[in-house]
Design a protein around this motif. Structure first.
Motif, PDB file in Angstrom:
ATOM      1  N   LEU A  28     -58.151  20.169 -79.822  1.00  0.00           N
ATOM      2  CA  LEU A  28     -57.947  21.765 -80.185  1.00  0.00           C
ATOM      3  C   LEU A  28     -56.937  22.185 -79.170  1.00  0.00           C
ATOM      4  O   LEU A  28     -56.061  22.957 -79.501  1.00  0.00           O
ATOM      5  CB  LEU A  28     -58.881  22.063 -80.941  1.00  0.00           C
ATOM      6  CG  LEU A  28     -58.995  23.607 -81.307  1.00  0.00           C
ATOM      7  CD1 LEU A  28     -58.074  23.240 -83.061  1.00  0.00           C
ATOM      8  CD2 LEU A  28     -59.908  24.361 -81.816  1.00  0.00           C
ATOM      9  N   SER A  34     -50.968  21.425 -83.699  1.00  0.00           N
ATOM     10  CA  SER A  34     -51.464  20.605 -84.838  1.00  0.00           C
ATOM     11  C   SER A  34     -53.385  20.288 -85.529  1.00  0.00           C
ATOM     12  O   SER A  34     -53.100  20.173 -86.290  1.00  0.00           O
ATOM     13  CB  SER A  34     -51.614  18.720 -84.168  1.00  0.00           C
ATOM     14  OG  SER A  34     -50.688  18.772 -83.637  1.00  0.00           O
ATOM     15  N   TYR A  35     -53.307  21.681 -85.236  1.00  0.00           N
ATOM     16  CA  TYR A  35     -55.299  21.288 -85.143  1.00  0.00           C
ATOM     17  C   TYR A  35     -55.704  22.773 -86.089  1.00  0.00           C
ATOM     18  O   TYR A  35     -55.201  24.264 -84.546  1.00  0.00           O
ATOM     19  CB  TYR A  35     -56.102  21.232 -84.880  1.00  0.00           C
ATOM     20  CG  TYR A  35     -55.645  19.390 -84.865  1.00  0.00           C
ATOM     21  CD1 TYR A  35     -55.620  18.250 -85.321  1.00  0.00           C
ATOM     22  CD2 TYR A  35     -55.216  18.923 -83.294  1.00  0.00           C
ATOM     23  CE1 TYR A  35     -55.519  16.898 -85.099  1.00  0.00           C
ATOM     24  CE2 TYR A  35     -55.353  17.511 -82.406  1.00  0.00           C
ATOM     25  CZ  TYR A  35     -54.886  16.246 -83.821  1.00  0.00           C
ATOM     26  OH  TYR A  35     -54.737  15.288 -83.691  1.00  0.00           O
ATOM     27  N   SER A  36     -55.833  23.558 -86.407  1.00  0.00           N
ATOM     28  CA  SER A  36     -56.091  24.914 -86.921  1.00  0.00           C
ATOM     29  C   SER A  36     -58.006  25.383 -86.281  1.00  0.00           C
ATOM     30  O   SER A  36     -57.766  26.486 -86.232  1.00  0.00           O
ATOM     31  CB  SER A  36     -55.747  25.121 -88.767  1.00  0.00           C
ATOM     32  OG  SER A  36     -56.909  24.151 -89.402  1.00  0.00           O
ATOM     33  N   ASP A  40     -60.704  21.274 -88.596  1.00  0.00           N
ATOM     34  CA  ASP A  40     -60.271  20.799 -89.344  1.00  0.00           C
ATOM     35  C   ASP A  40     -59.697  18.839 -88.330  1.00  0.00           C
ATOM     36  O   ASP A  40     -58.810  17.990 -88.187  1.00  0.00           O
ATOM     37  CB  ASP A  40     -58.556  21.270 -88.950  1.00  0.00           C
ATOM     38  CG  ASP A  40     -57.296  21.103 -89.209  1.00  0.00           C
ATOM     39  OD1 ASP A  40     -56.563  20.115 -89.767  1.00  0.00           O
ATOM     40  OD2 ASP A  40     -55.847  20.827 -88.583  1.00  0.00           O
ATOM     41  N   VAL A  41     -59.833  19.041 -87.017  1.00  0.00           N
ATOM     42  CA  VAL A  41     -59.523  18.109 -85.506  1.00  0.00           C
ATOM     43  C   VAL A  41     -60.559  16.856 -86.098  1.00  0.00           C
ATOM     44  O   VAL A  41     -60.145  15.656 -86.316  1.00  0.00           O
ATOM     45  CB  VAL A  41     -59.715  18.176 -84.487  1.00  0.00           C
ATOM     46  CG1 VAL A  41     -59.797  17.281 -83.027  1.00  0.00           C
ATOM     47  CG2 VAL A  41     -58.975  19.785 -83.762  1.00  0.00           C
ATOM     48  N   LYS A  44     -58.858  15.166 -89.076  1.00  0.00           N
ATOM     49  CA  LYS A  44     -58.855  14.507 -88.151  1.00  0.00           C
ATOM     50  C   LYS A  44     -58.278  12.628 -88.141  1.00  0.00           C
ATOM     51  O   LYS A  44     -57.413  11.773 -88.690  1.00  0.00           O
ATOM     52  CB  LYS A  44     -57.365  15.101 -88.555  1.00  0.00           C
ATOM     53  CG  LYS A  44     -56.175  16.196 -88.907  1.00  0.00           C
ATOM     54  CD  LYS A  44     -55.284  16.737 -88.496  1.00  0.00           C
ATOM     55  CE  LYS A  44     -54.561  17.694 -89.725  1.00  0.00           C
ATOM     56  NZ  LYS A  44     -53.273  18.876 -88.966  1.00  0.00           N
TER      57      LYS A  44
END
Length: 81
Positions: A28, A34-36, A40-41, A44
């Motif tokens: 993160l 790329s991640y919110s 989210d990380v 994914k």
């Protein structure tokens, strides 16, 4: 967290063992665009295919000194003639 990685170039299969509590915040921070969120990380990572694990996770782990991890060679992908 145990992840499976495949390196298609040398046909190797690896198991990556890393703490999700270390890896998720690291990714993160490293890739904020790329991640919110940490969730989210994690989502994914869990949806990555083995080639993505090899490209992103192993590549990032090799290039840092903050996170302890272990990589075990599990074997090679057999080619079928």
């Amino acid at each position: 967290m145990k992840l499976i990685a495949i390196d298609r170039d040398d046909r190797s299969v690896y198991q990556v063992i890393v703490s999700r509590y270390d890896l998720v915040p690291y990714l993160l921070e490293r890739f904020p665009e790329s991640y919110s969120s940490e969730l989210d990380v994690l989502e994914k990572i869990l949806n990555m295919n083995p080639e993505d694990v090899d490209d992103l996770i192993i590549g990032e782990l090799h290039n840092q000194n903050e996170i302890d991890y272990e990589i075990k060679l599990l074997g090679e992908i057999e080619t079928i003639a």
